[in-house]
Design an enzyme around this catalytic site. Structure first.
Site, PDB file in Angstrom:
ATOM      1  N   HIS A 147     -54.026-100.771  40.808  1.00 37.76           N
ATOM      2  CA  HIS A 147     -53.709 -99.366  41.133  1.00 37.76           C
ATOM      3  C   HIS A 147     -53.478 -99.251  42.628  1.00 37.76           C
ATOM      4  O   HIS A 147     -54.338 -99.630  43.444  1.00 37.76           O
ATOM      5  CB  HIS A 147     -54.852 -98.452  40.706  1.00 37.76           C
ATOM      6  CG  HIS A 147     -54.624 -97.012  41.054  1.00 37.76           C
ATOM      7  ND1 HIS A 147     -53.696 -96.224  40.411  1.00 37.76           N
ATOM      8  CD2 HIS A 147     -55.201 -96.224  41.990  1.00 37.76           C
ATOM      9  CE1 HIS A 147     -53.709 -95.011  40.927  1.00 37.76           C
ATOM     10  NE2 HIS A 147     -54.616 -94.989  41.887  1.00 37.76           N
ATOM     11  N   GLY A 162     -56.920 -97.529  47.640  1.00 42.50           N
ATOM     12  CA  GLY A 162     -57.931 -96.513  47.922  1.00 42.50           C
ATOM     13  C   GLY A 162     -58.195 -95.706  46.669  1.00 42.50           C
ATOM     14  O   GLY A 162     -57.447 -95.790  45.684  1.00 42.50           O
ATOM     15  N   GLY A 165     -56.642 -89.758  44.981  1.00 47.62           N
ATOM     16  CA  GLY A 165     -56.657 -88.532  45.770  1.00 47.62           C
ATOM     17  C   GLY A 165     -56.827 -88.738  47.253  1.00 47.62           C
ATOM     18  O   GLY A 165     -56.847 -87.754  48.008  1.00 47.62           O
ATOM     19  N   VAL A 166     -56.912 -89.992  47.723  1.00 47.06           N
ATOM     20  CA  VAL A 166     -57.110 -90.234  49.155  1.00 47.06           C
ATOM     21  C   VAL A 166     -55.834 -90.020  49.950  1.00 47.06           C
ATOM     22  O   VAL A 166     -55.866 -89.827  51.171  1.00 47.06           O
ATOM     23  CB  VAL A 166     -57.661 -91.658  49.378  1.00 47.06           C
ATOM     24  CG1 VAL A 166     -56.572 -92.707  49.203  1.00 47.06           C
ATOM     25  CG2 VAL A 166     -58.318 -91.786  50.756  1.00 47.06           C
ATOM     26  N   GLY A 167     -54.670 -90.035  49.272  1.00 48.66           N
ATOM     27  CA  GLY A 167     -53.405 -89.759  49.970  1.00 48.66           C
ATOM     28  C   GLY A 167     -52.453 -90.935  50.022  1.00 48.66           C
ATOM     29  O   GLY A 167     -51.598 -90.998  50.912  1.00 48.66           O
ATOM     30  N   LYS A 168     -52.547 -91.866  49.075  1.00 49.49           N
ATOM     31  CA  LYS A 168     -51.679 -93.049  49.099  1.00 49.49           C
ATOM     32  C   LYS A 168     -50.212 -92.659  48.888  1.00 49.49           C
ATOM     33  O   LYS A 168     -49.330 -93.082  49.636  1.00 49.49           O
ATOM     34  CB  LYS A 168     -52.117 -94.042  48.016  1.00 49.49           C
ATOM     35  CG  LYS A 168     -53.534 -94.560  48.183  1.00 49.49           C
ATOM     36  CD  LYS A 168     -53.873 -95.610  47.144  1.00 49.49           C
ATOM     37  CE  LYS A 168     -53.849 -95.052  45.732  1.00 49.49           C
ATOM     38  NZ  LYS A 168     -54.899 -94.044  45.496  1.00 49.49           N
ATOM     39  N   SER A 169     -49.955 -91.850  47.853  1.00 47.92           N
ATOM     40  CA  SER A 169     -48.569 -91.484  47.542  1.00 47.92           C
ATOM     41  C   SER A 169     -47.969 -90.613  48.643  1.00 47.92           C
ATOM     42  O   SER A 169     -46.796 -90.775  49.001  1.00 47.92           O
ATOM     43  CB  SER A 169     -48.513 -90.752  46.193  1.00 47.92           C
ATOM     44  OG  SER A 169     -48.919 -91.603  45.134  1.00 47.92           O
ATOM     45  N   ASP A 186     -48.314 -96.197  42.031  1.00 46.24           N
ATOM     46  CA  ASP A 186     -49.370 -96.036  41.034  1.00 46.24           C
ATOM     47  C   ASP A 186     -49.840 -97.365  40.449  1.00 46.24           C
ATOM     48  O   ASP A 186     -50.934 -97.822  40.752  1.00 46.24           O
ATOM     49  CB  ASP A 186     -48.939 -95.080  39.918  1.00 46.24           C
ATOM     50  CG  ASP A 186     -50.131 -94.622  39.090  1.00 46.24           C
ATOM     51  OD1 ASP A 186     -51.261 -94.640  39.616  1.00 46.24           O
ATOM     52  OD2 ASP A 186     -49.929 -94.265  37.927  1.00 46.24           O
ATOM     53  N   GLU A 212     -45.783 -89.512  41.973  1.00 47.07           N
ATOM     54  CA  GLU A 212     -46.493 -88.291  41.610  1.00 47.07           C
ATOM     55  C   GLU A 212     -47.135 -87.708  42.856  1.00 47.07           C
ATOM     56  O   GLU A 212     -47.996 -88.339  43.474  1.00 47.07           O
ATOM     57  CB  GLU A 212     -47.572 -88.583  40.562  1.00 47.07           C
ATOM     58  CG  GLU A 212     -48.387 -87.347  40.201  1.00 47.07           C
ATOM     59  CD  GLU A 212     -49.631 -87.656  39.392  1.00 47.07           C
ATOM     60  OE1 GLU A 212     -50.437 -86.731  39.168  1.00 47.07           O
ATOM     61  OE2 GLU A 212     -49.804 -88.838  39.012  1.00 47.07           O
ATOM     62  N   ARG A 253     -62.673-101.509  66.151  1.00 46.37           N
ATOM     63  CA  ARG A 253     -61.886-100.833  67.181  1.00 46.37           C
ATOM     64  C   ARG A 253     -61.057-101.808  68.013  1.00 46.37           C
ATOM     65  O   ARG A 253     -60.200-101.394  68.786  1.00 46.37           O
ATOM     66  CB  ARG A 253     -62.808-100.025  68.106  1.00 46.37           C
ATOM     67  CG  ARG A 253     -63.606 -98.974  67.352  1.00 46.37           C
ATOM     68  CD  ARG A 253     -64.479 -98.168  68.284  1.00 46.37           C
ATOM     69  NE  ARG A 253     -63.709 -97.392  69.248  1.00 46.37           N
ATOM     70  CZ  ARG A 253     -64.245 -96.579  70.149  1.00 46.37           C
ATOM     71  NH1 ARG A 253     -65.567 -96.424  70.187  1.00 46.37           N
ATOM     72  NH2 ARG A 253     -63.496 -95.907  70.979  1.00 46.37           N
TER      73      ARG A 253
END
Length: 329
Positions: A147, A162, A165-169, A186, A212, A253
């Site tokens: 995924h 991730g 809903g973390v913002g991949k798409s 997806d 999506e 960092r």
């Protein structure tokens, strides 16, 4: 190994073009087309035709070139059909004749009797060997579905992973907007080719270039941005893990410590990027892609930074700045 049984009929039905096309057609033994191909290699049966069957690789695809076909003509002339009968005692996957050469009539009859498919190609033996090995390496390559989203950024294949809903798409969509290319969204199918290369593509090629977007729905990237915004497959060279910002976690960092994730036995560099409002993820990923290209060219920014710091400390200027000229403290 392949996930499902791969047969001679599947080999004939492969939709290949360009430098991968095999130009195969069946000329005898059609009843044997359901025979399975289990070994992704080929065999030249010259020694077997001469009667030497020790270590004969009968479970491989048998390739007949000019030499083997000329020897079949000799067997036909000498009427030594018993040699051919012994050749067909094993369950051969299939026999392939290159240069569009034809088998002898005895060979055809025995192939029909033993339900052994006989195929023909107009390619040379060397060219056909190279092509079918490439085809087999793809078909029988170890594979798994993961995924995530696979994009190409500045020529680097980046797999975005991730939790949902973390913002991949959304990040991938912004990268496409900035001129980069989408490979799959997806569900990504990853195959290990040649033992050390991971190739990724959409698990379902019919919908792999759809995305999506929550609140917007399904969009077609190729229709919205053109065919230049997509590609069918790409080597996975970097994994970017997107995760919610955790203030208690110490994030890297400097970048001096390289982390890897093993996929199908191949280690791929992975970087963790925390997500929170105000962070421009596409720009960060672009920088990561360019930095990865520099590493492939032999330049490591983190190591160079460390060396410059050490050189600066050795000059004594660091001590002067640290202690200062005021001795009253």
């Amino acid at each position: 190994m392949a996930d499902k049984r791969f047969t001679v009929l599947d080999l004939l039905d492969l939709d290949l073009s360009g430098h991968d096309a095999l130009h195969l057609k069946c000329i005898a033994g059609r009843r044997g087309l359901p025979r399975a191909i289990t070994i992704p290699e080929i065999n030249r049966p010259g020694l077997a035709l001469c009667g030497f069957y020790e270590n004969f690789s009968s479970n491989r695809v048998q390739l007949f070139g000019r030499g083997e076909t000329a020897y079949l003509q000799k067997l036909h002339k000498d009427k030594e059909i018993h040699t051919l009968k012994k050749f067909f005692t094993d369950d051969l996957p299939c026999c392939i004749f290159s240069y569009n050469m034809e088998p002898t009539e005895e060979f055809r009859q025995l192939a029909e009797e033993n339900c052994c498919p006989v195929l023909q190609t107009d390619l040379t033996s060397t060219e056909f060997s190279n092509r079918i090995i490439r085809v087999f390496s793809n078909i029988f390559a170890p594979k798994k579905t993961i995924h995530g989203v696979l994009v190409e950024v500045y020529g680097i294949g980046i797999f975005l992973t991730g939790h949902s809903g973390v913002g991949k798409s959304e990040t991938a969509l912004e990268l496409v907007e900035r001129g980069h290319r989408l490979v799959a969204d997806d569900i990504v199918e990853i195959r290990c080719v040649n033992g050390n290369t991971l190739l990724g593509r959409g698990a379902n090629t019919m919908i792999s270039h759809h995305m999506e977007i929550r609140g917007l729905g399904i969009i077609n990237i190729s229709q919205l941005y053109g065919v230049g915004a997509i590609r069918n497959q790409k080597e996975v060279q970097l994994i970017v893990q997107l995760e919610d910002w955790d203030s208690s976690k110490a994030y890297d960092r400097l970048g001096t410590e390289v982390k890897y994730q093993e996929v199908l036995g191949v280690k791929i560099p992975i970087i963790e990027i925390p997500v929170r409002p105000g962070r421009n993820l596409p720009i960060i990923i672009e920088a990561a892609a360019m930095n990865e290209r520099l590493k492939e060219m032999g330049y490591n920014a983190a190591k160079d930074f460390n060396q410059n710091v050490l050189k600066w400390m050795e000059t004594g200027d660091a001590k002067t700045i640290f202690y200062g000229n005021d001795d009253s403290y």
